[in-house]
Enzyme design. Structure first.
Site, mmCIF file in Angstrom:
data_model
loop_
_atom_site.group_PDB
_atom_site.id
_atom_site.type_symbol
_atom_site.label_atom_id
_atom_site.label_comp_id
_atom_site.label_asym_id
_atom_site.label_seq_id
_atom_site.Cartn_x
_atom_site.Cartn_y
_atom_site.Cartn_z
ATOM 1 N N LYS A 52 0.845 -1.202 0.000
ATOM 2 C CA LYS A 52 0.000 0.000 0.000
ATOM 3 C C LYS A 52 0.877 1.247 0.000
ATOM 4 O O LYS A 52 0.624 2.200 -0.739
ATOM 5 C CB LYS A 52 -0.901 0.011 1.249
ATOM 6 C CG LYS A 52 -2.059 -0.957 1.173
ATOM 7 C CD LYS A 52 -2.776 -1.120 2.508
ATOM 8 C CE LYS A 52 -3.832 -2.215 2.395
ATOM 9 N NZ LYS A 52 -4.460 -2.559 3.661
ATOM 10 N N GLN A 96 -5.058 -1.478 9.619
ATOM 11 C CA GLN A 96 -4.953 -2.797 8.994
ATOM 12 C C GLN A 96 -5.568 -3.864 9.893
ATOM 13 O O GLN A 96 -5.277 -3.933 11.089
ATOM 14 C CB GLN A 96 -3.466 -3.115 8.714
ATOM 15 C CG GLN A 96 -3.215 -4.419 7.993
ATOM 16 C CD GLN A 96 -3.731 -4.429 6.553
ATOM 17 O OE1 GLN A 96 -3.832 -3.390 5.915
ATOM 18 N NE2 GLN A 96 -4.049 -5.595 6.049
ATOM 19 N N ASP A 119 -11.509 2.777 4.014
ATOM 20 C CA ASP A 119 -11.953 1.379 3.905
ATOM 21 C C ASP A 119 -13.450 1.274 3.648
ATOM 22 O O ASP A 119 -13.936 0.214 3.233
ATOM 23 C CB ASP A 119 -11.669 0.648 5.229
ATOM 24 C CG ASP A 119 -10.376 -0.144 5.196
ATOM 25 O OD1 ASP A 119 -10.037 -0.679 4.124
ATOM 26 O OD2 ASP A 119 -9.720 -0.229 6.247
#
Ligand code: GUN
Length: 281
Positions: A52, A96, A119
């Site tokens: 990422k 995460q 997200d």
């Protein structure tokens, strides 16, 4: 059978995003920023986060990774999120997953301001997506959606079967397909006759985490099959779709790896830029 090349589609999307970041920089004299919080030392999470960060830098985003040990207190993480919520240089925040057991995942998700929730996991964004309003959309289903639309721009009236009902994939995927006027069936491990359901489908999205579950004789000749699975097995990484069998039947299929995976990260960058743009209005 046509192989849907997620690697190529993701590279094209990243090139568009890079251009957009250049234009935003010229207009606002600042760039979107992504902050990722990584807790513990799980190897897959470390690899994801490294990828990422690499991709974010490649398109010109400001990228930061904050690392905590497994033993970090929930309160420390929540305080950090609060600080990032009011930091104007941070457009998007991602924690995460999975988290250590002593940290309440839902509390963490809800601590992130919905406008910085890259997200799309915050209940506000989940609700907005299901109501058809503007929202952050979870990266993996968004990546699947873009791959499907690239291959088949008009999904009006198509029969779609989503295998898996997770908050991460199955449920948001269903919403995206509904928005495109598909007739959507959401199936899962307790569905009575999964094969019969899949055989009805013009589009199958498999996101259930069972290696090679979807077999060749489950798929209509002209179906589009999207494989979200990443399963470690004795013969290496395989998807939720039996690639060899299904590739003989389907009209189009995503490979694993090189299908949905690269699109997920590119969509995270897209979400970060979209959060930045919304915050400038
Ligand atoms: N871990 C695996 N996939 C994801 C994801 O899409 N978002 C976050 N935050 N963690 C993950």
């Amino acid at each position: 059978m046509i192989l849907i090349d997620g690697k190529k589609a993701a590279a094209e999307l990243r090139a568009e995003l890079k251009q957009e970041v250049t234009e935003l920089k010229a207009k606002h004299n600042k760039v979107p920023g992504l902050t990722v919080i990584l807790i513990g030392d799980l190897t897959p999470s470390q690899i994801y986060v490294r990828n990422k960060e690499k991709s974010a830098n490649e398109v010109g985003l400001k990228s930061e990774v904050i690392k905590y040990p497994d033993s970090v207190e929930e309160k420390t993480v929540l305080e950090k999120i609060k600080e990032l919520n009011s930091d104007k240089t941070v457009s998007g925040i991602l924690v995460q997953l999975p988290l250590p057991k002593h940290i309440d995942k839902q509390k963490v998700i809800e601590a992130i301001h919905p406008s910085k929730d890259v997200d799309g996991f915050h209940p506000m964004n989940v609700g907005n997506l299901s109501s058809g309003y503007e929202s952050s959309i979870p990266c993996t289903p968004l990546g699947c959606y873009l791959l499907i639309k690239k291959f088949e721009p008009n999904l009006n009236g198509k029969k779609a079967v989503v295998v898996g009902r997770s908050n991460l994939n199955g449920k948001p995927m269903t919403q995206l397909l509904l928005k495109e006027n598909c007739t959507v069936t959401i199936t899962h491990s307790k569905t009575k006759d999964l094969k019969a359901e899949c055989l009805e489908a013009d589009i199958i999205v498999a996101a259930v985490g069972i290696p090679e579950l979807v077999r060749g004789d489950w798929v209509k000749k002209d179906a589009i099959v999207i494989d979200v699975g990443i399963n470690k097995t004795d013969k290496g990484i395989v998807g939720d779709v039996h690639f060899e069998e299904v590739s003989k039947n389907a009209k189009a299929l995503t490979p694993v790896p090189g299908g949905v995976g690269p699109m997920t990260i590119a969509c995270l960058l897209k979400n970060t830029i979209d959060c930045f743009k919304r915050s400038q209005i």
